[in-house]
Design an enzyme around this catalytic site. Structure first.
Site, PDB file in Angstrom:
ATOM      1  N   LYS A 170     -26.728 -30.657   9.712  1.00  0.00           N
ATOM      2  CA  LYS A 170     -27.202 -31.194  10.997  1.00  0.00           C
ATOM      3  C   LYS A 170     -26.925 -30.123  12.044  1.00  0.00           C
ATOM      4  O   LYS A 170     -25.798 -29.971  12.520  1.00  0.00           O
ATOM      5  CB  LYS A 170     -26.403 -32.465  11.308  1.00  0.00           C
ATOM      6  CG  LYS A 170     -27.130 -33.494  12.161  1.00  0.00           C
ATOM      7  CD  LYS A 170     -27.637 -32.986  13.487  1.00  0.00           C
ATOM      8  CE  LYS A 170     -26.632 -33.082  14.607  1.00  0.00           C
ATOM      9  NZ  LYS A 170     -27.146 -32.521  15.866  1.00  0.00           N
ATOM     10  N   GLY A 182     -17.567 -27.437  16.630  1.00  0.00           N
ATOM     11  CA  GLY A 182     -18.087 -27.949  17.892  1.00  0.00           C
ATOM     12  C   GLY A 182     -16.940 -28.305  18.824  1.00  0.00           C
ATOM     13  O   GLY A 182     -15.841 -27.748  18.719  1.00  0.00           O
ATOM     14  N   SER A 183     -17.198 -29.243  19.713  1.00  0.00           N
ATOM     15  CA  SER A 183     -16.215 -29.531  20.755  1.00  0.00           C
ATOM     16  C   SER A 183     -15.096 -30.440  20.230  1.00  0.00           C
ATOM     17  O   SER A 183     -15.258 -31.140  19.223  1.00  0.00           O
ATOM     18  CB  SER A 183     -16.915 -30.211  21.929  1.00  0.00           C
ATOM     19  OG  SER A 183     -17.437 -31.440  21.502  1.00  0.00           O
ATOM     20  N   GLU A 215     -13.524 -26.931  13.289  1.00  0.00           N
ATOM     21  CA  GLU A 215     -13.361 -25.696  14.077  1.00  0.00           C
ATOM     22  C   GLU A 215     -13.755 -26.061  15.497  1.00  0.00           C
ATOM     23  O   GLU A 215     -14.942 -26.251  15.772  1.00  0.00           O
ATOM     24  CB  GLU A 215     -14.278 -24.590  13.541  1.00  0.00           C
ATOM     25  CG  GLU A 215     -13.990 -24.154  12.115  1.00  0.00           C
ATOM     26  CD  GLU A 215     -12.718 -23.342  11.981  1.00  0.00           C
ATOM     27  OE1 GLU A 215     -12.279 -22.760  12.991  1.00  0.00           O
ATOM     28  OE2 GLU A 215     -12.161 -23.302  10.880  1.00  0.00           O
ATOM     29  N   CYS A 267     -16.357 -19.665  21.355  1.00  0.00           N
ATOM     30  CA  CYS A 267     -15.101 -20.427  21.315  1.00  0.00           C
ATOM     31  C   CYS A 267     -13.885 -19.535  21.562  1.00  0.00           C
ATOM     32  O   CYS A 267     -12.868 -20.023  22.043  1.00  0.00           O
ATOM     33  CB  CYS A 267     -14.977 -21.158  19.996  1.00  0.00           C
ATOM     34  SG  CYS A 267     -15.306 -20.089  18.598  1.00  0.00           S
ATOM     35  N   GLU A 289     -11.947 -25.923  28.492  1.00  0.00           N
ATOM     36  CA  GLU A 289     -12.767 -24.830  27.959  1.00  0.00           C
ATOM     37  C   GLU A 289     -13.940 -24.607  28.910  1.00  0.00           C
ATOM     38  O   GLU A 289     -14.793 -25.473  29.070  1.00  0.00           O
ATOM     39  CB  GLU A 289     -13.278 -25.226  26.579  1.00  0.00           C
ATOM     40  CG  GLU A 289     -14.125 -24.161  25.940  1.00  0.00           C
ATOM     41  CD  GLU A 289     -14.602 -24.556  24.554  1.00  0.00           C
ATOM     42  OE1 GLU A 289     -15.113 -25.681  24.391  1.00  0.00           O
ATOM     43  OE2 GLU A 289     -14.491 -23.716  23.646  1.00  0.00           O
TER      44      GLU A 289
HETATM   45  P1  NAD Z   1     -20.777 -30.465  20.440  1.00  0.00           P
HETATM   46  O1  NAD Z   1     -19.489 -31.006  19.946  1.00  0.00           O
HETATM   47  O2  NAD Z   1     -21.415 -31.101  21.601  1.00  0.00           O
HETATM   48  O3  NAD Z   1     -21.879 -30.536  19.274  1.00  0.00           O
HETATM   49  C1  NAD Z   1     -21.648 -29.935  18.024  1.00  0.00           C
HETATM   50  C2  NAD Z   1     -22.467 -30.648  16.967  1.00  0.00           C
HETATM   51  O4  NAD Z   1     -21.960 -31.977  16.796  1.00  0.00           O
HETATM   52  C3  NAD Z   1     -23.941 -30.798  17.325  1.00  0.00           C
HETATM   53  O5  NAD Z   1     -24.714 -30.584  16.166  1.00  0.00           O
HETATM   54  C4  NAD Z   1     -24.028 -32.246  17.773  1.00  0.00           C
HETATM   55  O6  NAD Z   1     -25.305 -32.800  17.635  1.00  0.00           O
HETATM   56  C5  NAD Z   1     -23.040 -32.889  16.821  1.00  0.00           C
HETATM   57  N1  NAD Z   1     -22.536 -34.211  17.253  1.00  0.00           N
HETATM   58  C6  NAD Z   1     -22.415 -34.701  18.508  1.00  0.00           C
HETATM   59  N2  NAD Z   1     -21.913 -35.960  18.476  1.00  0.00           N
HETATM   60  C7  NAD Z   1     -21.701 -36.268  17.170  1.00  0.00           C
HETATM   61  C8  NAD Z   1     -21.185 -37.410  16.487  1.00  0.00           C
HETATM   62  N3  NAD Z   1     -20.796 -38.519  17.131  1.00  0.00           N
HETATM   63  N4  NAD Z   1     -21.092 -37.366  15.134  1.00  0.00           N
HETATM   64  C9  NAD Z   1     -21.467 -36.272  14.457  1.00  0.00           C
HETATM   65  N5  NAD Z   1     -21.979 -35.164  15.051  1.00  0.00           N
HETATM   66  C10 NAD Z   1     -22.094 -35.157  16.383  1.00  0.00           C
HETATM   67  O7  NAD Z   1     -20.567 -28.896  20.668  1.00  0.00           O
HETATM   68  P2  NAD Z   1     -21.579 -27.838  21.327  1.00  0.00           P
HETATM   69  O8  NAD Z   1     -21.658 -28.075  22.778  1.00  0.00           O
HETATM   70  O9  NAD Z   1     -22.835 -27.762  20.518  1.00  0.00           O
HETATM   71  O10 NAD Z   1     -20.781 -26.476  21.040  1.00  0.00           O
HETATM   72  C11 NAD Z   1     -19.796 -25.965  21.857  1.00  0.00           C
HETATM   73  C12 NAD Z   1     -18.427 -26.260  21.293  1.00  0.00           C
HETATM   74  O11 NAD Z   1     -18.282 -25.722  19.993  1.00  0.00           O
HETATM   75  C13 NAD Z   1     -17.347 -25.606  22.129  1.00  0.00           C
HETATM   76  O12 NAD Z   1     -16.283 -26.502  22.296  1.00  0.00           O
HETATM   77  C14 NAD Z   1     -16.919 -24.433  21.263  1.00  0.00           C
HETATM   78  O13 NAD Z   1     -15.626 -23.952  21.496  1.00  0.00           O
HETATM   79  C15 NAD Z   1     -17.049 -25.006  19.909  1.00  0.00           C
HETATM   80  N6  NAD Z   1     -17.100 -23.939  18.915  1.00  0.00           N
HETATM   81  C16 NAD Z   1     -16.025 -23.724  18.112  1.00  0.00           C
HETATM   82  C17 NAD Z   1     -16.038 -22.672  17.197  1.00  0.00           C
HETATM   83  C18 NAD Z   1     -14.887 -22.407  16.263  1.00  0.00           C
HETATM   84  O14 NAD Z   1     -15.084 -21.703  15.286  1.00  0.00           O
HETATM   85  N7  NAD Z   1     -13.708 -22.916  16.530  1.00  0.00           N
HETATM   86  C19 NAD Z   1     -17.161 -21.848  17.117  1.00  0.00           C
HETATM   87  C20 NAD Z   1     -18.237 -22.101  17.965  1.00  0.00           C
HETATM   88  C21 NAD Z   1     -18.202 -23.152  18.851  1.00  0.00           C
END
Ligand code: NAD
Length: 481
Positions: free
Chosen positions: A182, A235-236, A255, A289, A383
């Site tokens: 996804k 993600g976040s 992550e 990140c 962040e």
């Molecule tokens: P996000 O958490 O908004 O979304 C990430 C993914 O999760 C998307 O595909 C989204 O559709 C999905 N998602 C959202 N709600 C969900 C749910 N309830 N259940 C399952 N999936 C769901 O993050 P973003 O804004 O796309 O990305 C930015 C974030 O990612 C920042 O916090 C960044 O630090 C983090 N990030 C971390 C790393 C790492 O390796 N630690 C690397 C890159 C980005």
């Protein structure tokens, strides 16, 4: 307009053997100016179920593949990615708004991730267990072999859409698993292109399925699906928490976010530090990140450091992401830029000095530098994900370490010093997943163990480490007498 024309699947999702059409079509827009770049089918919960069934079939086949076959598949995917380098870079730039030069680097890094995953596949092995070290083990021998976990659900963010997907798909395939992916709603193009080359490379039907759509519907259905064995998420923090709470007994790796810091000691090479902070704090407009968000500089060199940083940041070229020379383009959306703008002005109202930048035009933020930022401001604690860095001064190293540690995150941190003992004191005391000495925390080689402490996550990536999470040891024990 359609960057996807070159895989010509006409708004459909790669599930099993098919490209499946859906009722709802989304328009993907260039974040820089909102111009349409592609139309993409939107998935739903039923398609998640169909994709998981397809992946279950592929997992049965892949678990019988030899390490060599898995490695060869990864090598073939890598050579197809190399062939299509330019079109992948273009898709990444169009969906993320990332400057094209950075998108090309992402494709280079993705190739590395695939090649490293292929090495991991070739070398995947268990261990000899010294079973007769326990009295009951007398007359027996034992070993472990690595078994695939089965079907892995991967959920990725917008900012590094190809390489972060490959940091999950590469080790998953190396371990003999099948995948349902996804991607982020804003950035599905590189995943759809990747699915086309995974098929072309000869993967069994259902090995890599992509279901696009909102996280709250498609992501949630994947996390809650009982037939998925593991979720690997990047993600976040907020989404990570939701996923962890609803994943039940599935394996989960997370992550998550960060607000990485770097310490500049009085003996630091300031020019070298400034050059790297400009790369680490402003690359992809800070939407990484491990971007440098906070700088702690010793009071004796703080003014000189800030002068040099402001000059260097002022020279960054802001413009359209398609221009070869652009260094700063837009954030992922106008809302994201408004958030960065509001956190910046809140920090300024609380006493921070704006030395440079921070102004917004639509979804683009002028790269900037803030000084003397209150430690309890959202700008320093949360962040930022924007092209601004906060520079605060300190008088003793232990104080600086404490301030670096004083937020909920713990991804990576850096220290610039020539003093061996100070460097290693910091390395020991910083509560992060990785410490970079004489470098910025933004450094990541694709083979290193990568991940965070505290709210920054659970588990480690890097193909060798991820494959451990994506396989399970199975014990085989036999009687010798
Ligand atoms: P996000 O958490 O908004 O979304 C990430 C993914 O999760 C998307 O595909 C989204 O559709 C999905 N998602 C959202 N709600 C969900 C749910 N309830 N259940 C399952 N999936 C769901 O993050 P973003 O804004 O796309 O990305 C930015 C974030 O990612 C920042 O916090 C960044 O630090 C983090 N990030 C971390 C790393 C790492 O390796 N630690 C690397 C890159 C980005």
């Amino acid at each position: 307009m359609t960057v996807l024309e070159d895989i010509s699947q006409d708004c459909a999702l790669p599930i099993g053997d098919d490209w499946v059409r859906t009722e709802t079509i989304d328009t993907i827009r260039l974040p820089y100016d909102g111009s349409p770049v592609a139309k993409v089918a939107r998935g739903n919960a039923e398609l998640v179920e169909r994709a998981v069934n397809a992946a279950r079939g592929a997992a049965k086949e892949l678990e019988n593949w030899t390490n060599f076959q898995r490695a060869e598949l990864l090598d073939r995917i890598a050579s197809l990615l190399r062939r299509d380098h330019a079109s992948f870079a273009s898709a990444i730039s169009l969906e993320t708004g990332k400057p094209i030069a950075e998108a090309r680097i992402e494709v280079d890094r993705s190739l590395q991730t695939l090649l490293l995953s292929s090495i991991v596949a070739r070398e995947l092995h268990g261990e000899v267990v010294p079973i007769d070290g326990a009295p009951i083990g007398a007359g027996r021998m034992a070993m472990t072999v690595r078994q695939p976990v089965g079907v892995i659900g991967i959920i990725t963010p917008f900012n590094v859409p190809l390489n972060l997907a490959l940091h999950k798909l590469g080790p998953a395939l190396a371990g003999g698993n099948a995948v349902v992916h996804k991607p982020a709603e804003q950035t599905p193009l590189s995943a759809l292109k990747l699915a086309a080359i995974v098929r072309e490379a000869g993967a069994p039907s259902g090995t890599y399925n992509v279901v696009t759509g909102p996280g709250s519907v498609v992501g949630r259905a994947l996390v809650e699906c009982p037939d998925v064995d593991m979720i690997t998420f990047t993600g976040s923090v907020a989404t990570g928490r939701t996923i962890r709470a609803s994943a039940g007994l599935k394996k989960v790796t997370l992550e998550l976010g960060g607000n990485s810091a770097v310490i500049i000691e009085p003996d630091a090479d300031l020019d070298s530090a400034v050059a790297r902070i400009v790369q680490g704090g402003y690359g992809f407009s800070g939407q990484i990140c491990i971007s440098v968000q906070r700088v702690y500089v010793h009071e004796s060199v703080a003014d000189e450091f800030s002068r040099k940083l402001v000059t260097a940041v002022g020279n960054l070229r802001v413009g359209h992401p398609a221009n070869d020379t652009t260094q700063i383009a837009s954030l992922i959306s106008e809302e994201a830029a408004q958030r960065v703008e509001s956190w910046t002005s809140a920090a300024a109202s609380a006493g921070a000095k704006v030395l440079l930048g921070g102004n917004r035009t639509n979804s683009t933020i002028q790269p900037g530098v803030l000084a003397d930022v209150p430690e309890d401001s959202t700008f320093m604690q949360s962040e930022l994900f924007g092209p601004l860095v906060g520079v605060n001064r300190y008088s003793g190293l232990d104080e600086a370490i404490e301030r670096v540690n004083g937020t909920p995150y713990g991804l990576q941190a850096g220290i610039y010093t020539q003093h061996f003992e100070h460097a290693f004191r910091a390395a020991r005391k910083l509560r992060v997943g990785g410490v970079l000495i004489n470098d910025v925390p933004t450094f990541r080689a694709d083979n290193m163990p990568y991940g965070g402490t505290k709210s920054s996550g659970l588990g480690r990536e890097g193909p060798r480490y991820a494959v451990e999470e994506m396989t399970e040891p199975k014990l085989i024990c036999w009687r010798t007498t």
